[in-house]
Design an enzyme around this catalytic site. Structure first.
Site, PDB file in Angstrom:
ATOM      1  N   CYS A 272       0.801  -1.237   0.000  1.00 26.30           N
ATOM      2  CA  CYS A 272       0.000   0.000   0.000  1.00 26.30           C
ATOM      3  C   CYS A 272       0.828   1.279   0.000  1.00 26.30           C
ATOM      4  O   CYS A 272       0.798   2.041  -0.959  1.00 26.30           O
ATOM      5  CB  CYS A 272      -0.923   0.007   1.209  1.00 26.30           C
ATOM      6  SG  CYS A 272      -2.055  -1.383   1.191  1.00 26.30           S
TER       7      CYS A 272
HETATM    8  N1  LIG Z   1      -2.476  -6.235   1.782  1.00 25.42           N
HETATM    9  C1  LIG Z   1      -2.937  -5.215   2.447  1.00 25.42           C
HETATM   10  O1  LIG Z   1      -2.614  -5.012   3.614  1.00 25.42           O
HETATM   11  C2  LIG Z   1      -3.913  -4.229   1.843  1.00 25.42           C
HETATM   12  C3  LIG Z   1      -4.529  -3.293   2.684  1.00 25.42           C
HETATM   13  C4  LIG Z   1      -5.447  -2.401   2.161  1.00 25.42           C
HETATM   14  C5  LIG Z   1      -5.721  -2.429   0.808  1.00 25.42           C
HETATM   15  N2  LIG Z   1      -5.103  -3.332  -0.021  1.00 25.42           N
HETATM   16  C6  LIG Z   1      -5.480  -3.322  -1.419  1.00 25.42           C
HETATM   17  O2  LIG Z   1      -6.319  -4.439  -1.679  1.00 25.42           O
HETATM   18  C7  LIG Z   1      -6.080  -4.944  -2.998  1.00 25.42           C
HETATM   19  C8  LIG Z   1      -5.699  -6.404  -2.921  1.00 25.42           C
HETATM   20  O3  LIG Z   1      -4.481  -6.538  -2.207  1.00 25.42           O
HETATM   21  P1  LIG Z   1      -3.984  -7.902  -1.578  1.00 25.42           P
HETATM   22  O4  LIG Z   1      -2.876  -7.545  -0.674  1.00 25.42           O
HETATM   23  O5  LIG Z   1      -5.116  -8.705  -1.063  1.00 25.42           O
HETATM   24  O6  LIG Z   1      -3.417  -8.619  -2.912  1.00 25.42           O
HETATM   25  P2  LIG Z   1      -3.001 -10.162  -3.081  1.00 25.42           P
HETATM   26  O7  LIG Z   1      -1.999 -10.198  -4.175  1.00 25.42           O
HETATM   27  O8  LIG Z   1      -2.672 -10.761  -1.755  1.00 25.42           O
HETATM   28  O9  LIG Z   1      -4.328 -10.861  -3.567  1.00 25.42           O
HETATM   29  C9  LIG Z   1      -4.950 -10.558  -4.782  1.00 25.42           C
HETATM   30  C10 LIG Z   1      -5.495 -11.866  -5.371  1.00 25.42           C
HETATM   31  O10 LIG Z   1      -6.237 -11.514  -6.551  1.00 25.42           O
HETATM   32  C11 LIG Z   1      -6.062 -12.581  -7.471  1.00 25.42           C
HETATM   33  N3  LIG Z   1      -6.454 -12.137  -8.795  1.00 25.42           N
HETATM   34  C12 LIG Z   1      -5.739 -11.398  -9.678  1.00 25.42           C
HETATM   35  N4  LIG Z   1      -6.467 -11.192 -10.806  1.00 25.42           N
HETATM   36  C13 LIG Z   1      -7.649 -11.807 -10.632  1.00 25.42           C
HETATM   37  C14 LIG Z   1      -8.804 -11.944 -11.423  1.00 25.42           C
HETATM   38  N5  LIG Z   1      -8.883 -11.387 -12.639  1.00 25.42           N
HETATM   39  N6  LIG Z   1      -9.848 -12.658 -10.934  1.00 25.42           N
HETATM   40  C15 LIG Z   1      -9.769 -13.236  -9.722  1.00 25.42           C
HETATM   41  N7  LIG Z   1      -8.689 -13.134  -8.907  1.00 25.42           N
HETATM   42  C16 LIG Z   1      -7.654 -12.428  -9.360  1.00 25.42           C
HETATM   43  C17 LIG Z   1      -4.614 -12.955  -7.310  1.00 25.42           C
HETATM   44  O11 LIG Z   1      -4.354 -14.260  -7.808  1.00 25.42           O
HETATM   45  C18 LIG Z   1      -4.430 -12.860  -5.793  1.00 25.42           C
HETATM   46  O12 LIG Z   1      -4.676 -14.089  -5.152  1.00 25.42           O
HETATM   47  C19 LIG Z   1      -5.010  -4.036  -3.583  1.00 25.42           C
HETATM   48  O13 LIG Z   1      -5.636  -3.012  -4.299  1.00 25.42           O
HETATM   49  C20 LIG Z   1      -4.323  -3.468  -2.378  1.00 25.42           C
HETATM   50  O14 LIG Z   1      -3.711  -2.223  -2.651  1.00 25.42           O
HETATM   51  C21 LIG Z   1      -4.214  -4.233   0.491  1.00 25.42           C
END
Ligand SMILES: NC(=O)c1ccc[n+]([C@@H]2O[C@H](COP(=O)([O-])OP(=O)(O)OC[C@H]3O[C@@H](n4cnc5c(N)ncnc54)[C@H](O)[C@@H]3O)[C@@H](O)[C@H]2O)c1
Length: 439
Positions: A272
């Site tokens: 983030c």
């Molecule tokens: N990790 C954090 O602490 C956090 C906190 C707040 C916000 N975010 C935001 O949340 C969002 C997700 O982050 P995350 O950390 O969970 O990412 P992540 O990489 O852990 O998980 C994302 C998942 O989405 C899947 N994916 C990708 N394309 C896809 C599709 N077309 N259809 C279905 N699944 C698909 C991936 O395979 C992966 O498993 C981002 O925008 C991030 O900035 C993350």
């Protein structure tokens, strides 16, 4: 359509689908199951789906037993079959939003997900984007893709934005305990999204539209990035005049108003803070405006690994050793305390810089047993080395990059020859403090 979905949300018969089963998506599933909903989880990564179906967790704080119980009780259906998106009444999108190589927003995952949903979108579905992004994404990127299906927004289907506020590794806040900001594309979408989240989270904060909700998330992350940059800069200044920045912050935070403590470190990490502010700079550039705070914060935060390496070089120098050939063990490759997530961790940059200077590297991280391959960093394949007294004594320098709670810092300092501490992790160590250098 709004009425029947409203009723299904109210009596919890609505099926909640989460798209993207990562660090954000899986905890969200957990919150909805705890609220009494049946859930479906969609991910293009089949290996994740298979692990879940086998009752295995790939996220430290989500237990595998809980996953298998929920699957057996039919409360959670993980699948990679995107045709089944039609089976869920609400679809919450939690896919990655990284930066491209030129540091512009890369919305490829969001667009692909919107297309997958558009292919099967049916009347009565609510779609909510949760991925962090710039203001305007839901309206300008997601809506046109869904609209091409030919259904009517606000009557047949509904669209909203609600940013995720997950804080991995923080035992005080799970997804259900964090207030959720919600903005709808139009009034019916807003009402339905608010109704849905209010069943699963402690408090829903409705805002005027999707853009306000999108901007809110970016403000939160920019605020962190700028404040961390400020203390990082002050750390370097205070060090030069012989003042310990951590002591200063501990004193300042006793002020009961007007001050919030942020802490310096070896650089920014995670999905983030190092990334999201640049989504905003991109929008600003499109509107002919600079975002000087964001750029400056980025500059200071990304320079921290070099500062830390210079501190290591100076500390080795005091002991009459060059960096070249010195044995250095880095502690903690996860980007923050007590998590297993190495994404964007400054530890990789530290290892790259130290390796380029000829250091003989090893690492330890109780949460990351093998050094993962990183897209933007070239570090050798390595396993985490156990920290026994003999190994610690064999190192010229132990560099604390991440202050995991699992470490026994007194033991580390007592057995190492030199400890460079970037997190003030050794603050309670009483003996052999002369071996510690803060950085
Ligand atoms: N990790 C954090 O602490 C956090 C906190 C707040 C916000 N975010 C935001 O949340 C969002 C997700 O982050 P995350 O950390 O969970 O990412 P992540 O990489 O852990 O998980 C994302 C998942 O989405 C899947 N994916 C990708 N394309 C896809 C599709 N077309 N259809 C279905 N699944 C698909 C991936 O395979 C992966 O498993 C981002 O925008 C991030 O900035 C993350």
């Amino acid at each position: 359509m709004a009425k029947s979905l409203e009723k299904a949300i109210a009596d919890r018969s609505a099926v909640v689908g989460v798209v993207g089963l990562g660090y954000v998506g899986l905890p969200l599933i957990r919150a909805f199951i705890a609220a009494g909903f049946r859930t479906m989880g969609f991910d293009v990564d089949n290996s994740k789906v298979e692990k879940l179906l086998a009752g295995q967790s790939y996220i430290g704080h989500i237990p595998g037993e809980w996953i298998s119980e929920c699957i057996q009780a039919k409360k959670f259906v993980p699948t990679a079959d995107m045709k089944r998106l039609a089976e869920a009444d609400a679809l919450l999108i939690c896919v990655p939003t990284p930066l491209s190589d030129s540091r512009d927003p890369d919305l490829a995952y969001v667009e692909a997900t919107a297309r997958q949903i558009a292919a099967v979108l049916r009347p009565g579905q609510l779609v909510v984007l949760e991925s962090t992004t710039y203001p305007g994404t839901t309206r300008d990127v997601v809506l046109p893709i869904l609209a091409a299906r030919g259904l009517e927004l606000g009557k047949d289907y509904f669209l909203a934005y609600s940013p995720e506020r997950e804080d991995p590794g923080n035992p005080d806040f799970s997804a259900s305990g964090i207030p959720k900001v919600v903005g709808g594309m139009e009034p019916a979408s807003a009402r339905l999204a608010e109704a849905l989240y209010s069943k699963a989270v402690v408090n829903v904060v409705p805002v005027a539209n999707c853009e306000v909700a999108e901007a809110c998330k970016i403000l939160e992350n920019t605020y962190r990035s700028v404040n961390i940059a400020m203390v990082n800069e002050l750390k370097m200044l205070f060090d030069r005049i012989g003042i310990d920045v951590w002591e200063v912050i501990d004193a300042a935070k006793t002020k009961p108003f007007g001050f919030q403590a942020f802490y310096p470190g070896p650089g920014l990490g995670g999905h983030c803070i190092p990334i999201d502010p640049f989504y905003l700079s991109w929008v600003a550039r499109k509107h002919g405006m600079p975002t000087r705070f964001i750029e400056l914060a980025g500059e200071i935060n990304t320079s921290m690994p070099t500062y830390v390496v210079n501190r290591v070089i100076a500390a080795l120098n005091e002991a009459g050793k060059p960096l070249k050939g010195s044995k250095i063990c880095l502690l903690g490759v996860a980007y923050k305390k007590d998590v297993d997530d190495p994404r964007e961790s400054p530890s990789f940059e530290l290892m790259e810089l130290l390796g380029a200077g000829g250091a003989v590297l090893s690492y330890n991280d109780p949460h990351v047993p093998k050094l993962p391959k990183m897209r933007h960093h070239d570090v050798p394949a390595m396993d985490s080395t156990p920290l026994d007294a003999k190994f610690l004594a064999s190192q010229d320098c132990v560099l604390i990059a991440t202050d995991h709670s699992a470490y026994d810092y007194s033991f580390i300092v007592q057995n190492a020859r030199l400890v460079v501490d970037t997190r003030n992790a050794t603050k309670n160590v009483r003996q052999a403090r002369e071996r510690i250098r803060k950085a």
